[in-house]
Write a protein that holds these residues in place. Structure first.
Motif, PDB file in Angstrom:
ATOM      1  N   GLU A   1       2.159   1.870  -3.439  1.00 49.78           N
ATOM      2  CA  GLU A   1       1.177   2.091  -4.190  1.00 49.78           C
ATOM      3  C   GLU A   1       1.040   0.830  -5.114  1.00 49.78           C
ATOM      4  OE1 GLU A   1       1.276   6.013  -5.593  1.00 49.78           O
ATOM      5  OE2 GLU A   1       0.665   6.904  -3.794  1.00 49.78           O
ATOM      6  N   VAL A   2       1.166  -0.410  -4.714  1.00 46.86           N
ATOM      7  CA  VAL A   2       1.277  -1.576  -5.626  1.00 46.86           C
ATOM      8  C   VAL A   2       0.331  -2.242  -5.143  1.00 46.86           C
ATOM      9  CG1 VAL A   2       2.467  -3.604  -6.253  1.00 46.86           C
ATOM     10  CG2 VAL A   2       3.923  -1.521  -5.565  1.00 46.86           C
ATOM     11  N   ASP A   3      -0.529  -2.499  -6.428  1.00 46.41           N
ATOM     12  CA  ASP A   3      -1.823  -3.433  -5.856  1.00 46.41           C
ATOM     13  C   ASP A   3      -1.389  -5.148  -6.334  1.00 46.41           C
ATOM     14  OD1 ASP A   3      -3.638  -1.469  -5.753  1.00 46.41           O
ATOM     15  OD2 ASP A   3      -3.723  -1.045  -7.762  1.00 46.41           O
ATOM     16  N   GLU A  54       0.865  -1.199   0.066  1.00 50.05           N
ATOM     17  CA  GLU A  54      -0.144   0.197  -0.044  1.00 50.05           C
ATOM     18  C   GLU A  54       1.017   1.437   0.000  1.00 50.05           C
ATOM     19  OE1 GLU A  54      -2.486  -0.559   3.458  1.00 50.05           O
ATOM     20  OE2 GLU A  54      -3.717  -2.088   2.465  1.00 50.05           O
ATOM     21  N   PHE A  55       1.952   1.352   0.689  1.00 53.16           N
ATOM     22  CA  PHE A  55       2.966   2.360   0.805  1.00 53.16           C
ATOM     23  C   PHE A  55       3.467   2.664  -0.430  1.00 53.16           C
ATOM     24  CE2 PHE A  55       7.157   4.283   1.510  1.00 53.16           C
ATOM     25  CZ  PHE A  55       6.740   5.366   2.059  1.00 53.16           C
TER      26      PHE A  55
END
Length: 124
Positions: free
Chosen positions: A23-25, A20-21
């Motif tokens: 910004e990877v799904d 999440e930090f």
């Protein structure tokens, strides 16, 4: 902020926080694979930790790279326990670590407690 003890208690949750930090799904399969490869069992199996610590000096003469290292070939991945570092570090290194914690976080007792134990990061 992440703390080793929190990651050990909930590795998958820690992987999610890092993703999440960044910004990877991650899909569920990716999350499972990454979690497995970050686990103690996998690290023991691949055992690619062949370096010594510290990797460099601190410029203050506190570390003696020949005497104060504790990572030897094949010995980095231990039990993965929480709070066991003091069992493998010399008294000198433990004292240096405690002093560094106090120098860095001693102005805030809640932050010092977090640095030593993990848990919820103090807001103030």
């Amino acid at each position: 902020m992440l703390h080793y003890s929190d990651i050990r208690r909930d590795l998958k949750g820690g992987v999610k926080k890092i993703a999440e930090f960044l910004e990877v799904d991650l899909n569920p399969t990716q999350l499972e694979v990454i979690t497995e490869r970050c686990g103690i069992e996998h690290m023991r199996k691949v055992n690619k930790f062949l370096h010594r610590m510290p990797l460099n000096t601190d410029g203050k003469g506190l570390w003696d790279a020949e005497k104060d290292h504790f990572i030897k070939n094949g010995s980095f991945v231990k039990k993965g326990g929480i709070g066991t570092g003091g069992l493998i570090l010399s008294d000198k290194v433990v004292a240096q670590w405690k002093k560094a914690e106090e120098d860095e976080f001693g102005h805030n007792p809640a932050l010092l407690k977090w640095a030593r134990e993990g848990g919820d990061f103090p807001s103030e």
